[in-house]
Design a protein around this motif. Structure first.
Motif, mmCIF file in Angstrom:
data_model
loop_
_atom_site.group_PDB
_atom_site.id
_atom_site.type_symbol
_atom_site.label_atom_id
_atom_site.label_comp_id
_atom_site.label_asym_id
_atom_site.label_seq_id
_atom_site.Cartn_x
_atom_site.Cartn_y
_atom_site.Cartn_z
ATOM 1 N N ASN A 1 9.863 1.548 -9.086
ATOM 2 C CA ASN A 1 9.030 1.749 -8.025
ATOM 3 C C ASN A 1 9.144 3.309 -7.611
ATOM 4 O O ASN A 1 10.412 3.742 -7.591
ATOM 5 C CB ASN A 1 9.659 1.010 -6.927
ATOM 6 N N HIS B 1 8.053 4.759 -4.139
ATOM 7 C CA HIS B 1 7.555 4.911 -3.024
ATOM 8 C C HIS B 1 8.103 6.489 -2.280
ATOM 9 O O HIS B 1 7.458 6.497 -1.244
ATOM 10 C CB HIS B 1 7.872 3.702 -2.026
ATOM 11 N N GLN C 1 -4.277 5.262 -2.947
ATOM 12 C CA GLN C 1 -4.797 4.706 -4.169
ATOM 13 C C GLN C 1 -5.288 5.956 -5.129
ATOM 14 O O GLN C 1 -5.527 5.846 -6.362
ATOM 15 C CB GLN C 1 -6.012 3.952 -3.899
ATOM 16 N N HIS D 1 4.930 0.021 -10.999
ATOM 17 C CA HIS D 1 4.619 -0.625 -9.847
ATOM 18 C C HIS D 1 3.616 0.081 -9.270
ATOM 19 O O HIS D 1 3.661 1.371 -9.084
ATOM 20 C CB HIS D 1 5.832 -0.867 -8.805
ATOM 21 N N ASP D 2 2.480 -0.281 -8.785
ATOM 22 C CA ASP D 2 1.463 0.530 -8.026
ATOM 23 C C ASP D 2 0.801 1.528 -8.973
ATOM 24 O O ASP D 2 0.654 2.702 -8.279
ATOM 25 C CB ASP D 2 2.090 0.918 -6.638
ATOM 26 N N THR E 1 -1.469 4.219 -10.367
ATOM 27 C CA THR E 1 -3.034 4.703 -9.876
ATOM 28 C C THR E 1 -3.717 5.468 -10.933
ATOM 29 O O THR E 1 -4.712 5.982 -10.972
ATOM 30 C CB THR E 1 -2.706 5.468 -8.659
ATOM 31 N N PHE F 1 0.767 -4.900 -9.927
ATOM 32 C CA PHE F 1 -0.040 -4.460 -8.789
ATOM 33 C C PHE F 1 -0.779 -3.152 -9.096
ATOM 34 O O PHE F 1 -0.690 -2.167 -8.182
ATOM 35 C CB PHE F 1 0.554 -4.325 -7.473
ATOM 36 N N MET G 1 -3.278 -0.207 -8.744
ATOM 37 C CA MET G 1 -4.021 0.072 -7.837
ATOM 38 C C MET G 1 -5.590 0.407 -7.975
ATOM 39 O O MET G 1 -6.567 0.203 -6.978
ATOM 40 C CB MET G 1 -3.530 1.080 -6.628
ATOM 41 N N SER H 1 -7.324 -7.071 -0.905
ATOM 42 C CA SER H 1 -6.174 -6.210 -0.572
ATOM 43 C C SER H 1 -6.121 -5.915 0.876
ATOM 44 O O SER H 1 -6.955 -5.142 1.502
ATOM 45 C CB SER H 1 -5.683 -5.005 -1.543
ATOM 46 N N SER I 1 -6.681 -1.676 -1.896
ATOM 47 C CA SER I 1 -6.572 -1.877 -3.267
ATOM 48 C C SER I 1 -7.468 -2.515 -4.060
ATOM 49 O O SER I 1 -8.176 -3.199 -3.359
ATOM 50 C CB SER I 1 -5.187 -1.786 -3.981
#
Length: 413
Positions: A159, A161, A174, A247-248, A250, A268, A270, A297, A301
């Motif tokens: 992750n 973030h 995104q 994770h996430d 883009t 997940f 995006m 979402s 997303s």
């Protein structure tokens, strides 16, 4: 020995009304006569129990109000019972190992991992851990190493973030580029907009907005060392044989970069490019069940329902709400996004494949007897009436009407 009699059974390639017999924790016969104890499963569905690959709803038990911490043992026991009543036989608790103090602190995460392991004999379902590692949290490596050698193999999720927080102010989450690229567009920390962006994080960490931003600045200085530390964690996970997720994502570049480091699961994604890149490479793709259950979402997303319909989703995770998994299957079924067996695979065999759990996820002879009984009347929401984990009853609930309606067979205890 125990036989479920007359259930509508979700088999790997068909739905059939039949009997299923279990013994010694495994499925031993499908379609045979009643053997051993009998459960009248007529008018109910017998399906593979749910497997949750990413759930962090347990944080509400740990901190039911902001800054109010609850004893970890009590929180874990309550979470375990929630899982059982929602038909979840295997759960990966997404425990954040971050650089923030407070709820997502590394030491707090270590304590929680140990509590889950120590409580295992008292828990009703299989409680595993997703090491939700923030890639700037260098202090977490010892915890990761300890968990990888624990009694139940965890998964490891990369992750970032931190970079998401540091993206330029005019860039939606995104639309951000590959986080480790030298061209990544960065926000100014001394802009008042950073206080607005980080206010909820500061509150969660128990810091003032100014102190949080000062800490963020110190952590951001580690950016040049992040790829090397990711490589170390990836090597640790590979040595242990743990499933690894990004994770996430883009961009397709992000997906490829993490795949090269062993992350064969996209959690997940995006944007469509990232999801398609995962599919083209044969990676497993996970979306949030709340996204599917709510019809989209909450952060703008990709819509999980659309991804299911387009063949770009292999598993649905509870994310922040355990009941969402069954609710998602129900909504996607009502929307005719796929046939019911395909939809159920999103909460059973799909997650099992992503997590390398070859002993569960389908109703087949020889597989572990992780099963769920579901009451699902036409036009209504499904409800779990029983959950079995390795053949052991983890939950059994009888509706009031099931025991007293004239002319209806009494459901056995």
């Amino acid at each position: 020995m125990l036989t479920f009699e007359g259930a509508t059974v979700y088999l790997p390639s068909e739905i059939a009304r039949t009997n299923v017999t279990i013994a010694d924790g495994a499925i031993v016969e499908i379609g045979g006569p009643v053997q051993g104890a009998r459960i009248d499963a007529r008018d109910q569905i017998l399906a593979p129990a749910l497997i949750d690959v990413h759930g962090d709803a347990f944080e509400r038990q740990l901190m039911p109000r902001p800054g109010v911490y609850f004893p970890q043992e009590a929180a874990v026991i309550d979470t375990d019972r929630q899982l059982a009543t929602n038909g979840i036989a295997t759960a990966y608790h997404a425990i954040t190992l971050g650089w923030e103090p407070g709820l997502r602190d590394v030491d707090r995460g270590r304590d929680l991992i140990r509590v889950i392991a120590d409580l295992a004999p008292r828990l009703t379902v299989e409680n595993r851990v997703q090491l939700r590692w923030e890639t700037f949290a260098f202090d977490a490596l010892d915890v990761i190493q300890e968990a990888l050698h624990g009694p139940l193999l965890p998964s490891v999720a990369f992750n970032d973030h931190t970079s998401m927080t540091m993206r330029a102010y005019d860039v939606p989450i995104q639309d951000r580029g590959f986080e480790l690229s030298p061209d990544f567009s960065i926000a100014a920390l001394d802009d008042d907009r950073m206080k607005k962006r980080t206010a909820s994080k500061a509150h969660r960490a128990g810091l003032s907005e100014d102190d949080y931003i000062a800490l963020l600045a110190r952590v951001w200085d580690r950016r040049g060392d992040v790829p090397e530390v990711i490589a170390r964690v990836a090597a640790m996970a590979a040595e242990a044989g743990a499933p690894v997720l990004s994770h996430d994502d883009t961009t397709a570049q992000t997906r490829a970069w993490y795949r090269a480091r062993g992350a064969t699961v996209a959690e997940f994604p995006m944007v469509l490019d990232a999801a398609r890149a995962a599919r083209d490479a044969g990676d497993s793709i996970i979306f949030g069940a709340p996204n599917a259950a709510r019809g989209g979402s909450h952060i703008g997303s990709l819509g999980a329902g659309d991804m299911v319909e387009d063949g770009l989703c292999d598993a649905l995770a509870s994310d922040y709400f355990y009941p969402a998994m069954l609710a998602a299957v129900a909504r996607l079924d009502a929307e005719r996004r796929a046939d019911r067996l395909a939809l159920w695979s999103l909460v059973s065999s799909g997650p099992a494949r992503a997590m390398k759990l070859r002993d569960r996820g389908t109703i087949e002879v020889g597989k572990r007897a992780d099963l769920v009984l579901v009451d699902w009347p036409d036009g209504h929401a499904p409800a779990v009436t029983g959950t079995w984990v390795g053949g052991r009853m983890a939950y059994r609930g009888h509706a009031a009407g099931a025991l007293s309606v004239p002319g209806k067979p009494r459901v056995p205890a």
